[in-house]
Design a protein around this motif. Sequence first.
Motif, PDB file in Angstrom:
ATOM      1  N   SER A  69     -46.331  61.658  62.937  1.00 33.87           N
ATOM      2  CA  SER A  69     -46.555  61.047  61.622  1.00 33.87           C
ATOM      3  C   SER A  69     -46.774  62.092  60.530  1.00 33.87           C
ATOM      4  CB  SER A  69     -47.733  60.065  61.676  1.00 33.87           C
ATOM      5  OG  SER A  69     -47.399  58.939  62.452  1.00 33.87           O
ATOM      6  N   SER A  98     -38.443  53.536  61.961  1.00 34.33           N
ATOM      7  CA  SER A  98     -39.326  53.643  63.108  1.00 34.33           C
ATOM      8  C   SER A  98     -39.109  52.446  64.016  1.00 34.33           C
ATOM      9  CB  SER A  98     -40.792  53.697  62.647  1.00 34.33           C
ATOM     10  OG  SER A  98     -41.682  53.650  63.743  1.00 34.33           O
ATOM     11  N   GLU A 139     -48.032  53.200  62.114  1.00 30.18           N
ATOM     12  CA  GLU A 139     -47.482  54.408  61.502  1.00 30.18           C
ATOM     13  C   GLU A 139     -46.507  54.107  60.368  1.00 30.18           C
ATOM     14  OE1 GLU A 139     -46.106  56.236  65.054  1.00 30.18           O
ATOM     15  OE2 GLU A 139     -48.027  57.213  65.483  1.00 30.18           O
ATOM     16  N   ILE A 182     -47.088  55.162  56.315  1.00 30.23           N
ATOM     17  CA  ILE A 182     -46.105  55.890  55.504  1.00 30.23           C
ATOM     18  C   ILE A 182     -45.753  55.107  54.248  1.00 30.23           C
ATOM     19  CG2 ILE A 182     -43.724  56.728  55.469  1.00 30.23           C
ATOM     20  CD1 ILE A 182     -44.104  57.412  58.460  1.00 30.23           C
ATOM     21  N   ASP A 204     -38.612  58.654  63.318  1.00 32.25           N
ATOM     22  CA  ASP A 204     -39.689  59.249  64.097  1.00 32.25           C
ATOM     23  C   ASP A 204     -39.602  58.755  65.543  1.00 32.25           C
ATOM     24  OD1 ASP A 204     -40.599  56.635  63.858  1.00 32.25           O
ATOM     25  OD2 ASP A 204     -42.695  57.204  63.691  1.00 32.25           O
ATOM     26  N   LYS A 216     -54.388  56.492  60.515  1.00 29.95           N
ATOM     27  CA  LYS A 216     -53.561  55.557  61.289  1.00 29.95           C
ATOM     28  C   LYS A 216     -54.381  54.356  61.738  1.00 29.95           C
ATOM     29  CE  LYS A 216     -51.994  56.461  65.542  1.00 29.95           C
ATOM     30  NZ  LYS A 216     -51.183  56.996  66.667  1.00 29.95           N
TER      31      LYS A 216
END
Length: 343
Positions: free
Chosen positions: A55, A75, A100, A104, A136, A301
Amino acid sequence: MVKFVRWLLFPFSILYAAIVLLRNWAYDNQLYNSTSFHFPVIIIGNLSVGGTGKSPMTEYVLRLIKPHLNIAVLSRGYGRRTKGFRYVNIDDSAELTGDEPLQIKRKFPDATVIVCENRVRGIEQVQGQVDAVLLDDAYQHRKLRPSFSILLLDYESLQHPILPLPTGNFREMLPACKRADTIVITKCPDTVPAQMKFSIESRFRKYTSVPLFYTKIGYQKLQMKNGLLLDDTQLGDTVALVVTGIAKPQPLVSYLKPKFKEIIHLSFRDHHQFSPDDLDKISQTFQHIDSLQKVMITTEKDLQRLPSSFVDQHPLYFLPIDQVFLFGDAHMFDAIVKRAFSS
């Protein structure tokens, strides 16, 4: 006891490693098809399960490239309770998108963030709408052939024997690094001894000659969801309840411990969805701390998975982190990544 049980499963680790090796051989020899695209598709991944800093690296690359290109972050959305393709919105919950991607999106609200367990289908959905896609945790997604791969391995994992699942924590062994275009050793100590650096690089040079970088965790200021910073002048008289649901919380606890009078740590598994009982346990633990000065701390997170009602009722702070490159190599890494997105 857990380690003993994992060693009992070593025959399954051999079988697992053989299956992964066979699967990679099939993709490498085009017995299985991989899909590629005619615009930059960059992946960030690892060989082990969790805790390598994907991340922070995703955010680092996004912060670097976003001013120049219309880039989408894709993701799988691990831990979400939805399926298929979905755009992430800042007012979503982690149950809809995963923690995650939501983190973002909230840090980069004008960025396109999407989740889709089928990475190829996810890219197809935004093809023609964006200039590039950053993924990711897609190193093992061999159905996709990326234009550039950034492989992360955490420093601590390289200090121990590298063993495949379920005995160890590795999804692939070190020879798989040959698919990477650059390698980053993350979560390093402030100083990496020259002998250790030589030892690490010697292991990788058996399989690849791509650039290799070292980073450490850069801890920022403790802050609340509303941006209010914690006054750090009285931390030595403060007791902190640290709540984590991440793969490797020890570096965070080790960083905080010398700053506070006392640390009480409640650890949950990675991507843990906090139940009402969990939240009650956290609240009760905090209430029973016998100190006039006390705070609650979590990770950025984990903050995505905690209900707003819970966050608003407690003096809850989170600790943002970023990637800090060692040996003055940030400019070299930046140039390599910018070149990858311009191809």
